[in-house]
Design a protein around this motif. Structure first.
Motif, mmCIF file in Angstrom:
data_model
loop_
_atom_site.group_PDB
_atom_site.id
_atom_site.type_symbol
_atom_site.label_atom_id
_atom_site.label_comp_id
_atom_site.label_asym_id
_atom_site.label_seq_id
_atom_site.Cartn_x
_atom_site.Cartn_y
_atom_site.Cartn_z
ATOM 1 N N GLU A 52 21.419 -39.711 21.427
ATOM 2 C CA GLU A 52 22.110 -41.572 21.157
ATOM 3 C C GLU A 52 21.917 -41.021 19.551
ATOM 4 O O GLU A 52 20.766 -40.229 18.924
ATOM 5 C CB GLU A 52 20.530 -42.317 21.021
ATOM 6 C CG GLU A 52 20.547 -42.588 22.643
ATOM 7 C CD GLU A 52 19.657 -43.809 22.546
ATOM 8 O OE1 GLU A 52 19.051 -44.677 21.859
ATOM 9 O OE2 GLU A 52 19.681 -43.967 23.662
ATOM 10 N N ASP A 53 22.345 -41.695 18.768
ATOM 11 C CA ASP A 53 22.416 -42.054 17.579
ATOM 12 C C ASP A 53 21.993 -42.813 16.238
ATOM 13 O O ASP A 53 21.879 -43.323 16.502
ATOM 14 C CB ASP A 53 23.928 -42.206 16.521
ATOM 15 C CG ASP A 53 25.068 -40.723 17.355
ATOM 16 O OD1 ASP A 53 24.795 -39.520 17.558
ATOM 17 O OD2 ASP A 53 26.375 -40.693 16.776
ATOM 18 N N HIS A 54 21.084 -42.302 15.110
ATOM 19 C CA HIS A 54 19.632 -43.082 14.125
ATOM 20 C C HIS A 54 20.247 -42.932 13.248
ATOM 21 O O HIS A 54 19.783 -41.328 12.477
ATOM 22 C CB HIS A 54 18.708 -42.407 15.150
ATOM 23 C CG HIS A 54 18.137 -42.933 16.528
ATOM 24 N ND1 HIS A 54 18.011 -43.882 16.623
ATOM 25 C CD2 HIS A 54 18.125 -42.143 17.336
ATOM 26 C CE1 HIS A 54 17.621 -44.364 18.376
ATOM 27 N NE2 HIS A 54 18.090 -42.861 18.633
ATOM 28 N N LYS A 55 20.559 -43.456 12.528
ATOM 29 C CA LYS A 55 21.058 -43.036 11.077
ATOM 30 C C LYS A 55 19.749 -43.673 10.271
ATOM 31 O O LYS A 55 19.100 -45.121 10.630
ATOM 32 C CB LYS A 55 21.768 -44.026 11.057
ATOM 33 C CG LYS A 55 23.886 -43.900 11.740
ATOM 34 C CD LYS A 55 24.865 -43.925 10.682
ATOM 35 C CE LYS A 55 25.816 -42.929 11.482
ATOM 36 N NZ LYS A 55 27.106 -43.038 10.336
ATOM 37 N N ALA A 56 19.760 -42.869 9.266
ATOM 38 C CA ALA A 56 19.088 -42.920 8.582
ATOM 39 C C ALA A 56 19.018 -42.781 6.844
ATOM 40 O O ALA A 56 20.268 -41.537 6.197
ATOM 41 C CB ALA A 56 17.501 -41.923 8.788
ATOM 42 N N LYS A 57 18.322 -43.225 5.600
ATOM 43 C CA LYS A 57 18.571 -42.545 4.597
ATOM 44 C C LYS A 57 17.862 -42.296 4.035
ATOM 45 O O LYS A 57 16.295 -42.251 4.270
ATOM 46 C CB LYS A 57 19.304 -43.944 3.991
ATOM 47 C CG LYS A 57 19.564 -43.681 2.304
ATOM 48 C CD LYS A 57 20.285 -45.019 1.811
ATOM 49 C CE LYS A 57 20.612 -45.043 0.211
ATOM 50 N NZ LYS A 57 21.011 -46.470 0.189
ATOM 51 N N LEU A 58 17.954 -40.815 3.189
ATOM 52 C CA LEU A 58 16.697 -40.079 2.509
ATOM 53 C C LEU A 58 16.492 -40.795 0.914
ATOM 54 O O LEU A 58 16.959 -41.077 0.477
ATOM 55 C CB LEU A 58 17.184 -38.993 2.134
ATOM 56 C CG LEU A 58 16.297 -37.706 1.378
ATOM 57 C CD1 LEU A 58 14.815 -37.518 2.037
ATOM 58 C CD2 LEU A 58 16.527 -36.920 0.277
ATOM 59 N N THR A 59 15.651 -42.252 1.016
ATOM 60 C CA THR A 59 15.291 -43.012 -0.222
ATOM 61 C C THR A 59 14.607 -42.159 -1.193
ATOM 62 O O THR A 59 14.537 -43.061 -2.437
ATOM 63 C CB THR A 59 14.429 -44.122 0.862
ATOM 64 O OG1 THR A 59 13.546 -44.064 0.924
ATOM 65 C CG2 THR A 59 15.412 -44.938 1.743
ATOM 66 N N SER A 60 13.332 -41.787 -1.418
ATOM 67 C CA SER A 60 12.734 -40.927 -1.783
ATOM 68 C C SER A 60 12.394 -39.289 -1.557
ATOM 69 O O SER A 60 12.205 -39.680 -0.695
ATOM 70 C CB SER A 60 11.728 -41.763 -2.981
ATOM 71 O OG SER A 60 10.986 -42.304 -1.515
ATOM 72 N N ALA A 67 9.312 -36.205 1.243
ATOM 73 C CA ALA A 67 10.580 -36.916 1.902
ATOM 74 C C ALA A 67 10.225 -38.511 2.786
ATOM 75 O O ALA A 67 9.450 -38.070 3.694
ATOM 76 C CB ALA A 67 11.513 -35.932 2.480
ATOM 77 N N LYS A 68 11.166 -38.793 1.948
ATOM 78 C CA LYS A 68 10.890 -39.902 3.469
ATOM 79 C C LYS A 68 12.266 -40.919 3.447
ATOM 80 O O LYS A 68 13.457 -41.444 2.565
ATOM 81 C CB LYS A 68 10.665 -41.671 2.760
ATOM 82 C CG LYS A 68 10.094 -42.971 2.934
ATOM 83 C CD LYS A 68 9.675 -44.122 2.065
ATOM 84 C CE LYS A 68 9.273 -44.906 3.056
ATOM 85 N NZ LYS A 68 8.689 -46.040 2.025
ATOM 86 N N PHE A 69 12.417 -41.032 4.808
ATOM 87 C CA PHE A 69 13.520 -41.493 5.228
ATOM 88 C C PHE A 69 13.699 -42.505 6.203
ATOM 89 O O PHE A 69 12.647 -42.926 6.245
ATOM 90 C CB PHE A 69 14.300 -40.630 6.371
ATOM 91 C CG PHE A 69 14.589 -39.454 6.227
ATOM 92 C CD1 PHE A 69 15.798 -39.183 6.138
ATOM 93 C CD2 PHE A 69 13.462 -38.520 5.850
ATOM 94 C CE1 PHE A 69 15.873 -37.672 5.657
ATOM 95 C CE2 PHE A 69 13.611 -36.757 6.077
ATOM 96 C CZ PHE A 69 15.176 -36.944 5.948
ATOM 97 N N VAL A 70 14.265 -44.233 5.839
ATOM 98 C CA VAL A 70 14.543 -45.030 6.096
ATOM 99 C C VAL A 70 15.443 -44.982 6.930
ATOM 100 O O VAL A 70 16.806 -44.906 7.084
ATOM 101 C CB VAL A 70 14.774 -46.308 4.400
ATOM 102 C CG1 VAL A 70 14.729 -47.881 5.405
ATOM 103 C CG2 VAL A 70 13.194 -46.684 4.270
#
Length: 131
Positions: A52-60, A67-70
């Motif tokens: 299963e794919d779970h997209k996230a953005k490296l926000t900071s 490293a923080k992923f949303v």
């Protein structure tokens, strides 16, 4: 059920510089955190667990520090109350001990299961870095 924030902290015998790529790059994260990780054309991370794919953005992020992923909705937006995970690398200057603090914000069914999951993941990471 509402979302909760949990923090886990682990001692690890590795330098901040050595650890940071394991928290901030697709190749590093795919070695211990997910079955596979790649980056799409928009620069979003795609974490793959059990097919299963779970997209996230490296926000900071800060090099050699955190490293923080949303995690994103199906339409690639953050939504109103997105899940997120942050990896923070701390060094106790007095003891020269490195700690990884993982803070996670998401829906949880069982905190104990989540804690056991992180224990296993961090064990994988420690094997990789020899720590």
């Amino acid at each position: 059920m509402g979302k909760s924030k949990f923090a886990y902290e682990y001692e690890i015998n590795a330098s901040k510089k050595m650890l940071y790529p394991y928290f901030s790059s697709a190749s590093g994260l795919s070695q211990w955190f997910a079955d596979d990780v790649n980056i799409d054309e928009d620069g979003n991370f795609n974490f793959i667990w059990e097919g299963e794919d779970h997209k996230a953005k490296l926000t900071s992020h800060r090099t050699n520090s955190y490293a923080k992923f949303v995690f994103l909705e199906d339409d690639n937006t953050e939504g109103e109350d997105p899940d997120w995970v942050e990896f923070k690398i701390d060094l106790n200057e007095l003891t020269e001990t490195t700690f990884v603090k993982i803070t996670e914000y998401a829906d949880f069914n069982a905190e104990e299961e989540q804690s056991m999951l992180w224990e296993g993941l961090m064990s994988n990471l420690k094997e990789l870095v020899g720590g």
